[in-house]
Design an enzyme around this catalytic site. Sequence first.
Site, PDB file in Angstrom:
ATOM      1  N   CYS A  30       2.585  -1.715  -1.728  1.00 57.93           N
ATOM      2  CA  CYS A  30       3.800  -1.210  -1.091  1.00 57.93           C
ATOM      3  C   CYS A  30       3.537   0.258  -0.853  1.00 57.93           C
ATOM      4  CB  CYS A  30       5.015  -1.425  -1.982  1.00 57.93           C
ATOM      5  SG  CYS A  30       6.512  -0.675  -1.314  1.00 57.93           S
ATOM      6  N   THR A  65       3.995  -0.092   6.531  1.00 58.37           N
ATOM      7  CA  THR A  65       4.601  -0.783   5.400  1.00 58.37           C
ATOM      8  C   THR A  65       3.847  -2.081   5.208  1.00 58.37           C
ATOM      9  OG1 THR A  65       6.543  -2.080   4.728  1.00 58.37           O
ATOM     10  CG2 THR A  65       6.338  -1.603   7.046  1.00 58.37           C
TER      11      THR A  65
END
Length: 229
Positions: free
Chosen positions: A197, A83
Amino acid sequence: MKTIGLIGGMSWESTLGYYKEINEGVKQRLGGLHSANIVLHSVDFQPIEQLQHRGDWAGTADILIDAAKSVEAGGADFVLICTNTMHKVAADIERNIHIPLLHIADATAEALTQDGVRKVGLLGTAFTMEQDFYKGRLTEQYGLDVVVPNEADRKIVHDIIYGELCLGEIKDESRQAYLRIVNELRQAGAEAVILGCTEIGLLIGQEHTEVPLYDTTVIHAAKAVEWAL
């Protein structure tokens, strides 16, 4: 072949992409029935998301430090945080383990600089777009000029990530909103746009726009394969 440690689950929807990209990369490089040696610790994202939005980053760090220690104990030779946003606590994790951490911003910046990109747009969570832990690293260590959407568009990007993409919901109207924002970043001078992202690649890809896109999941996974081999 080295063993790759993955800290996943943030969200699990994007961790699927890591597993697929890494194993396909190893198969492409080695052929036959080869696949990657992986130790995966997949966390429960709900409490982490709540801590993020409360600003309790120390609490999120504690969770990921424990996860990193578990992949190290499981035999990983290096670790990836699957992430972008949680690289805010990357330094805390590095201080508590004895194996290298492959930083997603470093892998992305290397790909950009190799392609000669100097000014780049950044999409991600509000934390990634607005705080300095990610943008600052790109600017200070790699000399990149980073531009982000305006405040209203940052909210759109953020809300779609948490309200749809992390839940596996793909909506055409959200894709069109993202593509509009990508085009506006291009108009602001961005030569390319970072999909900063790991869920954004679920919604938009290079087939949707002429603006060069740099998918951090794909880039991070490819660098992991390089390190492993």
